[in-house]
Scaffold this motif. Structure first.
Motif, PDB file in Angstrom:
ATOM      1  N   LEU A   1       0.822  -1.212   0.000  1.00 23.10           N
ATOM      2  CA  LEU A   1       0.000   0.000   0.000  1.00 23.10           C
ATOM      3  C   LEU A   1       0.859   1.267   0.000  1.00 23.10           C
ATOM      4  O   LEU A   1       0.532   2.245  -0.687  1.00 23.10           O
ATOM      5  N   ARG A   2       1.952   1.252   0.745  1.00 24.54           N
ATOM      6  CA  ARG A   2       2.850   2.409   0.777  1.00 24.54           C
ATOM      7  C   ARG A   2       3.431   2.659  -0.602  1.00 24.54           C
ATOM      8  O   ARG A   2       3.435   3.794  -1.101  1.00 24.54           O
ATOM      9  N   ARG A   3       3.925   1.604  -1.229  1.00 24.32           N
ATOM     10  CA  ARG A   3       4.501   1.765  -2.574  1.00 24.32           C
ATOM     11  C   ARG A   3       3.441   2.189  -3.582  1.00 24.32           C
ATOM     12  O   ARG A   3       3.734   2.950  -4.512  1.00 24.32           O
ATOM     13  N   GLY A   4       2.218   1.697  -3.400  1.00 24.09           N
ATOM     14  CA  GLY A   4       1.119   2.087  -4.285  1.00 24.09           C
ATOM     15  C   GLY A   4       0.839   3.586  -4.243  1.00 24.09           C
ATOM     16  O   GLY A   4       0.378   4.167  -5.219  1.00 24.09           O
ATOM     17  N   LYS A   5       1.112   4.199  -3.114  1.00 22.59           N
ATOM     18  CA  LYS A   5       0.950   5.647  -2.979  1.00 22.59           C
ATOM     19  C   LYS A   5       2.212   6.403  -3.395  1.00 22.59           C
ATOM     20  O   LYS A   5       2.217   7.626  -3.405  1.00 22.59           O
ATOM     21  N   GLY A   6       3.282   5.645  -3.686  1.00 21.17           N
ATOM     22  CA  GLY A   6       4.535   6.284  -4.053  1.00 21.17           C
ATOM     23  C   GLY A   6       5.245   6.907  -2.863  1.00 21.17           C
ATOM     24  O   GLY A   6       6.038   7.836  -3.029  1.00 21.17           O
ATOM     25  N   TRP A   7       4.959   6.400  -1.659  1.00 20.01           N
ATOM     26  CA  TRP A   7       5.540   6.955  -0.439  1.00 20.01           C
ATOM     27  C   TRP A   7       6.784   6.196  -0.023  1.00 20.01           C
ATOM     28  O   TRP A   7       6.861   4.979  -0.142  1.00 20.01           O
ATOM     29  N   SER A   8       7.714   6.915   0.553  1.00 20.51           N
ATOM     30  CA  SER A   8       8.869   6.314   1.221  1.00 20.51           C
ATOM     31  C   SER A   8       8.417   5.896   2.626  1.00 20.51           C
ATOM     32  O   SER A   8       7.332   6.281   3.085  1.00 20.51           O
ATOM     33  N   GLN A   9       9.268   5.148   3.318  1.00 22.16           N
ATOM     34  CA  GLN A   9       8.978   4.822   4.709  1.00 22.16           C
ATOM     35  C   GLN A   9       8.882   6.108   5.531  1.00 22.16           C
ATOM     36  O   GLN A   9       8.030   6.218   6.418  1.00 22.16           O
ATOM     37  N   GLU A  10       9.718   7.064   5.217  1.00 19.97           N
ATOM     38  CA  GLU A  10       9.710   8.341   5.931  1.00 19.97           C
ATOM     39  C   GLU A  10       8.392   9.080   5.720  1.00 19.97           C
ATOM     40  O   GLU A  10       7.833   9.654   6.663  1.00 19.97           O
ATOM     41  N   ALA A  11       7.875   9.062   4.497  1.00 19.84           N
ATOM     42  CA  ALA A  11       6.605   9.730   4.215  1.00 19.84           C
ATOM     43  C   ALA A  11       5.460   9.061   4.975  1.00 19.84           C
ATOM     44  O   ALA A  11       4.603   9.743   5.547  1.00 19.84           O
ATOM     45  N   LEU A  12       5.436   7.720   4.984  1.00 19.11           N
ATOM     46  CA  LEU A  12       4.404   7.017   5.737  1.00 19.11           C
ATOM     47  C   LEU A  12       4.521   7.344   7.219  1.00 19.11           C
ATOM     48  O   LEU A  12       3.515   7.626   7.880  1.00 19.11           O
ATOM     49  N   ALA A  13       5.731   7.315   7.744  1.00 14.38           N
ATOM     50  CA  ALA A  13       5.943   7.622   9.157  1.00 14.38           C
ATOM     51  C   ALA A  13       5.414   9.017   9.490  1.00 14.38           C
ATOM     52  O   ALA A  13       4.741   9.209  10.507  1.00 14.38           O
ATOM     53  N   PHE A  14       5.689   9.980   8.630  1.00 16.53           N
ATOM     54  CA  PHE A  14       5.208  11.342   8.842  1.00 16.53           C
ATOM     55  C   PHE A  14       3.685  11.376   8.858  1.00 16.53           C
ATOM     56  O   PHE A  14       3.080  12.003   9.721  1.00 16.53           O
ATOM     57  N   GLU A  15       3.061  10.700   7.901  1.00 15.76           N
ATOM     58  CA  GLU A  15       1.605  10.709   7.782  1.00 15.76           C
ATOM     59  C   GLU A  15       0.908  10.090   8.993  1.00 15.76           C
ATOM     60  O   GLU A  15      -0.203  10.475   9.331  1.00 15.76           O
ATOM     61  N   CYS A  16       1.542   9.104   9.621  1.00 15.68           N
ATOM     62  CA  CYS A  16       0.893   8.455  10.766  1.00 15.68           C
ATOM     63  C   CYS A  16       1.503   8.846  12.106  1.00 15.68           C
ATOM     64  O   CYS A  16       1.112   8.318  13.147  1.00 15.68           O
ATOM     65  N   GLY A  17       2.456   9.782  12.100  1.00 12.61           N
ATOM     66  CA  GLY A  17       3.006  10.288  13.346  1.00 12.61           C
ATOM     67  C   GLY A  17       3.907   9.304  14.069  1.00 12.61           C
ATOM     68  O   GLY A  17       4.004   9.321  15.292  1.00 12.61           O
ATOM     69  N   LEU A  18       4.560   8.444  13.317  1.00 13.63           N
ATOM     70  CA  LEU A  18       5.488   7.468  13.883  1.00 13.63           C
ATOM     71  C   LEU A  18       6.895   7.770  13.390  1.00 13.63           C
ATOM     72  O   LEU A  18       7.076   8.525  12.435  1.00 13.63           O
ATOM     73  N   HIS A  19       7.876   7.159  14.005  1.00 11.22           N
ATOM     74  CA  HIS A  19       9.262   7.370  13.587  1.00 11.22           C
ATOM     75  C   HIS A  19       9.576   6.485  12.385  1.00 11.22           C
ATOM     76  O   HIS A  19       9.085   5.360  12.275  1.00 11.22           O
ATOM     77  N   ARG A  20      10.396   6.999  11.487  1.00 19.29           N
ATOM     78  CA  ARG A  20      10.774   6.262  10.279  1.00 19.29           C
ATOM     79  C   ARG A  20      11.369   4.902  10.606  1.00 19.29           C
ATOM     80  O   ARG A  20      11.063   3.914   9.943  1.00 19.29           O
ATOM     81  N   THR A  21      12.198   4.830  11.633  1.00 20.23           N
ATOM     82  CA  THR A  21      12.824   3.541  11.956  1.00 20.23           C
ATOM     83  C   THR A  21      11.793   2.540  12.479  1.00 20.23           C
ATOM     84  O   THR A  21      11.938   1.343  12.257  1.00 20.23           O
ATOM     85  N   PHE A  22      10.741   3.035  13.134  1.00 18.30           N
ATOM     86  CA  PHE A  22       9.681   2.135  13.591  1.00 18.30           C
ATOM     87  C   PHE A  22       8.978   1.516  12.389  1.00 18.30           C
ATOM     88  O   PHE A  22       8.736   0.305  12.348  1.00 18.30           O
ATOM     89  N   VAL A  23       8.647   2.345  11.407  1.00 21.72           N
ATOM     90  CA  VAL A  23       7.998   1.841  10.186  1.00 21.72           C
ATOM     91  C   VAL A  23       8.905   0.812   9.507  1.00 21.72           C
ATOM     92  O   VAL A  23       8.455  -0.251   9.086  1.00 21.72           O
ATOM     93  N   ALA A  24      10.188   1.099   9.433  1.00 20.46           N
ATOM     94  CA  ALA A  24      11.138   0.161   8.822  1.00 20.46           C
ATOM     95  C   ALA A  24      11.160  -1.158   9.585  1.00 20.46           C
ATOM     96  O   ALA A  24      11.174  -2.230   8.972  1.00 20.46           O
ATOM     97  N   HIS A  25      11.145  -1.091  10.908  1.00 23.72           N
ATOM     98  CA  HIS A  25      11.150  -2.317  11.721  1.00 23.72           C
ATOM     99  C   HIS A  25       9.870  -3.125  11.519  1.00 23.72           C
ATOM    100  O   HIS A  25       9.917  -4.355  11.450  1.00 23.72           O
ATOM    101  N   VAL A  26       8.739  -2.449  11.413  1.00 19.75           N
ATOM    102  CA  VAL A  26       7.466  -3.157  11.177  1.00 19.75           C
ATOM    103  C   VAL A  26       7.506  -3.841   9.814  1.00 19.75           C
ATOM    104  O   VAL A  26       7.126  -5.009   9.681  1.00 19.75           O
TER     105      VAL A  26
END
Length: 94
Positions: A27-52
């Motif tokens: 879903l993230r790639r479908g939106k063309g988002w980086s992990q950092e962009a997703l993290a920003f959108e959901c208020g989480l840290h980029r490294t947390f998104v990467a770990h998930v």
């Protein structure tokens, strides 16, 4: 030991953590988002998104909800196993 689904029948299915990770990545790639962009959108840290996404962290229901909202899907969609791929049609012989 609890009485539920036998462990042997669970081995045929992808783990919940793997399913969640695959759906978030898709879903993230479908939106063309980086992990950092997703993290920003959901208020989480980029490294947390990467770990998930790498299945290295357990994730709370609260954070699954934040990710789902950011991606515009339901929580159920994030943890639902994708349908099996359709078999490829065999070519007709001439």
């Amino acid at each position: 030991m609890s009485q539920g689904t036998p462990v042997s029948s669970l081995s045929a299915h992808q783990s919940a953590r793997a399913t969640l990770a695959a759906n978030i990545i898709r879903l993230r790639r479908g939106k063309g988002w980086s992990q950092e962009a997703l993290a920003f959108e959901c208020g989480l840290h980029r490294t947390f998104v990467a770990h998930v996404e790498r299945q290295a962290r357990n994730v709370s229901l609260d954070n699954i909800e934040r990710i789902a909202i950011a991606l515009g899907v339901t929580m159920a969609e994030l943890v639902r196993e994708p349908p099996p791929p359709e078999p490829k049609a065999k070519g007709k012989s001439a």
